[in-house]
Design an enzyme around this catalytic site. Structure first.
Site, PDB file in Angstrom:
ATOM      1  N   LYS A  22       0.845  -1.208   0.000  1.00  0.00           N
ATOM      2  CA  LYS A  22       0.000   0.000   0.000  1.00  0.00           C
ATOM      3  C   LYS A  22       0.877   1.254   0.000  1.00  0.00           C
ATOM      4  O   LYS A  22       0.642   2.184  -0.774  1.00  0.00           O
ATOM      5  CB  LYS A  22      -0.889   0.005   1.256  1.00  0.00           C
ATOM      6  CG  LYS A  22      -1.525   1.357   1.539  1.00  0.00           C
ATOM      7  CD  LYS A  22      -2.372   1.351   2.789  1.00  0.00           C
ATOM      8  CE  LYS A  22      -1.649   1.595   4.087  1.00  0.00           C
ATOM      9  NZ  LYS A  22      -1.377   2.985   4.443  1.00  0.00           N
ATOM     10  N   ASN A  23       1.886   1.267   0.879  1.00  0.00           N
ATOM     11  CA  ASN A  23       2.655   2.503   1.043  1.00  0.00           C
ATOM     12  C   ASN A  23       3.659   2.752  -0.076  1.00  0.00           C
ATOM     13  O   ASN A  23       4.371   3.756  -0.080  1.00  0.00           O
ATOM     14  CB  ASN A  23       3.319   2.530   2.424  1.00  0.00           C
ATOM     15  CG  ASN A  23       2.276   2.703   3.518  1.00  0.00           C
ATOM     16  OD1 ASN A  23       1.122   3.054   3.233  1.00  0.00           O
ATOM     17  ND2 ASN A  23       2.659   2.462   4.756  1.00  0.00           N
ATOM     18  N   ARG A  93      -5.074  10.940   4.154  1.00  0.00           N
ATOM     19  CA  ARG A  93      -3.944  11.846   4.336  1.00  0.00           C
ATOM     20  C   ARG A  93      -2.930  11.758   3.186  1.00  0.00           C
ATOM     21  O   ARG A  93      -2.377  12.761   2.751  1.00  0.00           O
ATOM     22  CB  ARG A  93      -3.258  11.447   5.644  1.00  0.00           C
ATOM     23  CG  ARG A  93      -2.583  12.533   6.338  1.00  0.00           C
ATOM     24  CD  ARG A  93      -1.752  11.970   7.461  1.00  0.00           C
ATOM     25  NE  ARG A  93      -0.403  12.458   7.293  1.00  0.00           N
ATOM     26  CZ  ARG A  93      -0.014  13.664   7.626  1.00  0.00           C
ATOM     27  NH1 ARG A  93      -0.851  14.508   8.168  1.00  0.00           N
ATOM     28  NH2 ARG A  93       1.224  14.054   7.413  1.00  0.00           N
ATOM     29  N   CYS A 117      -4.872  12.797  12.934  1.00  0.00           N
ATOM     30  CA  CYS A 117      -5.541  11.505  12.796  1.00  0.00           C
ATOM     31  C   CYS A 117      -5.314  10.720  14.065  1.00  0.00           C
ATOM     32  O   CYS A 117      -4.673  11.204  14.988  1.00  0.00           O
ATOM     33  CB  CYS A 117      -5.042  10.769  11.568  1.00  0.00           C
ATOM     34  SG  CYS A 117      -3.383  10.194  11.747  1.00  0.00           S
ATOM     35  N   ASP A 305       4.529   0.539  12.001  1.00  0.00           N
ATOM     36  CA  ASP A 305       3.324  -0.104  11.449  1.00  0.00           C
ATOM     37  C   ASP A 305       3.175  -1.560  11.904  1.00  0.00           C
ATOM     38  O   ASP A 305       2.184  -2.206  11.564  1.00  0.00           O
ATOM     39  CB  ASP A 305       3.330  -0.043   9.911  1.00  0.00           C
ATOM     40  CG  ASP A 305       3.148   1.373   9.403  1.00  0.00           C
ATOM     41  OD1 ASP A 305       2.708   2.236  10.187  1.00  0.00           O
ATOM     42  OD2 ASP A 305       3.444   1.626   8.223  1.00  0.00           O
TER      43      ASP A 305
END
Ligand code: EPU
Length: 418
Positions: A22-23, A93, A117, A305
């Site tokens: 994803k990142n 974001r 957040c 993470d």
């Protein structure tokens, strides 16, 4: 409302293939605004965040097409809009990553300021410091932030903290600036290397990604490319912890084991056997899990993470474990939820002290963010009864087909609409 229900499950066993990161996918999609020919991204994970980024690109004038479930074609030759809507920006974001590409491609960009957040206030001062160093003027007005420059000129930029997003945004702004840019104390995450490799395929001239000094020679124009996104090291780590916590034996496929060294090392410290073999890693759990300590740090340190998922594991390790969070100031929102499931955790500033317990008990819980949600799924696997997880939109932001992948390994996990 949708919920994920997890029942106490047998030891998880079998193979799981990890999706693209994803990142990496998010910055690569943003960077696709820079090329004027067709771009094809492979191994794009099917995630809510990816959908939002595709909507952002479309809203700016790019053509985005799904060629397959995990293959996306982007053509940005007609991109002419430089503003993103508050609606899209407030959903995610990472939409802010379009600022660097738009600034260098169109000379101006206007976005609403990303808010705080669940994991902290998350300022953007370092992104802006970089844009200013390249010659941009920054205006903040009514919650919007604009950056504009007639011409960007390369410069030397020192980041006070190796921020992943700031490194990415500045790299993307600098690729078409006049002259050379040097980013010092740059983030060294594998996702930065993937972005650099991708930009170089488009025609950029970037050296040093993966070290703390990145050198960018500005070029006049970027074209097209085909690129396969690197595997998601956090999804891989999550399934490795699933093997450990459930007393199982999982072969995690499509991983780059170099990217998950701290996860491998810490699982070995718990007593698990971890076997690295080519692009797969097998985790075989031990009967008695030893308590461990972790401290989150920028790459190559232990990833923030993975902190929540490891905390779920620590709740049943024998003895006292400590988790220190140094990257984000407020990333312990999962603690109260784990405590509702019977965990024994105390918070002292940036440290959590976890006393291992014999049993956890299923309870209704809420995912406060993506990784907190993953931690609750993991805890649910070993909790008596049923764990009912709410706010699962957070989980869908970052885990591609989570209940399918867990079910195939033998987990009792279901999605239900209430
Ligand atoms: N920071 C600043 N100023 C800035 C930017 C960051 O002070 O201008 C601070 C942040 O407040 C934070 C720290 O620096 O305390 C780290 O932030 P960073 O910029 O490195 O994080 P990010 O780019 O916003 C990415 C990932 C996160 C991951 C972090 C750290 C993406 C889309 N997000 O965020 O992923 O936790 O790097 O590795 O790449 C997740 O996937 O669950 C997730 C939150």
């Amino acid at each position: 409302m949708e919920k994920i229900l997890v029942e106490k499950s047998p030891p998880l066993k079998g193979n799981v293939r990890i999706s693209g990161a994803k990142n990496s996918a998010l910055p690569l999609l943003a960077a696709s605004l820079l090329g004027t020919e067709d771009i094809i991204l492979e191994d794009v994970p099917a995630l809510k965040d990816v959908e939002i980024m595709c909507e952002v690109l479309t809203s700016l004038g790019a053509k985005v097409e799904h060629l397959d479930r995990d293959v996306i074609k982007i053509n940005s030759s007609n991109v002419d809009k430089y503003e993103t809507s508050y609606e899209l920006m407030s959903k995610m974001r990472a939409s802010f990553l379009v600022m660097g590409p738009l600034l260098t491609r169109l000379g101006k960009t206007k976005n609403s300021l990303p808010g705080g957040c669940a994991i902290g206030t998350r300022p953007i001062d370092l992104h802006l410091k970089g844009f200013k160093a390249l010659g941009a003027t920054i205006d903040v007005d009514h919650g919007n932030i604009s950056a504009y420059a007639d011409k960007l000129v390369g410069d030397k930029i020192y980041l006070d903290f190796p921020s992943v997003g700031a490194t990415e945004n500045i790299m993307m702004a600098a690729v078409m600036a006049d002259g050379d840019t040097i980013i010092d104390n740059a983030a060294m995450e594998p996702e930065i290397v993937d972005l650099s490799n991708f930009l170089n395929k488009l025609g950029a001239d970037i050296k040093g990604a993966g070290t703390s000094t990145i050198r960018i020679k500005g070029v006049k124009h970027l074209g097209g490319a085909r690129h396969q996104i690197i595997p998601d090291r956090i999804e891989a780590g999550t399934f490795m912890v699933a093997a450990a916590i459930s007393g199982g034996d999982i072969l995690v496929e499509n991983v780059i084991s170099n990217h998950i060294k701290p996860v491998i090392a810490k699982l070995k410290e718990t007593g698990c056997t971890v076997i690295e073999n080519g692009d797969s890693v097998r985790v075989i759990a031990t009967k008695k899990l030893n308590a461990i300590d972790i401290k989150t740090l920028p790459y190559p340190g232990f990833p923030t993470d993975m902190q929540a998922q490891f905390m779920a594991l620590m709740t049943i390790c024998e003895g006292t474990s400590v988790a220190i969070e140094t990257v984000f100031e407020n990333r312990f929102m999962h603690v109260d939820e784990l405590k509702r499931m019977g965990a024994d955790i105390k918070i002292d500033g940036r440290s959590a002290i976890i006393q291992g317990v014999k049993n956890l008990a299923g309870a209704p819980v809420k995912a406060s963010d993506l990784r907190a949600g993953a931690a609750l799924v993991l805890a649910g696997l070993v909790s008596e009864g049923v764990t009912e997880i709410e706010n699962i939109h957070h989980i869908d932001r970052g885990y591609d087909g989570i209940e399918d992948k867990f079910s195939k390994l033998g987990a009792k996990i279901y999605r239900k609409t209430f």
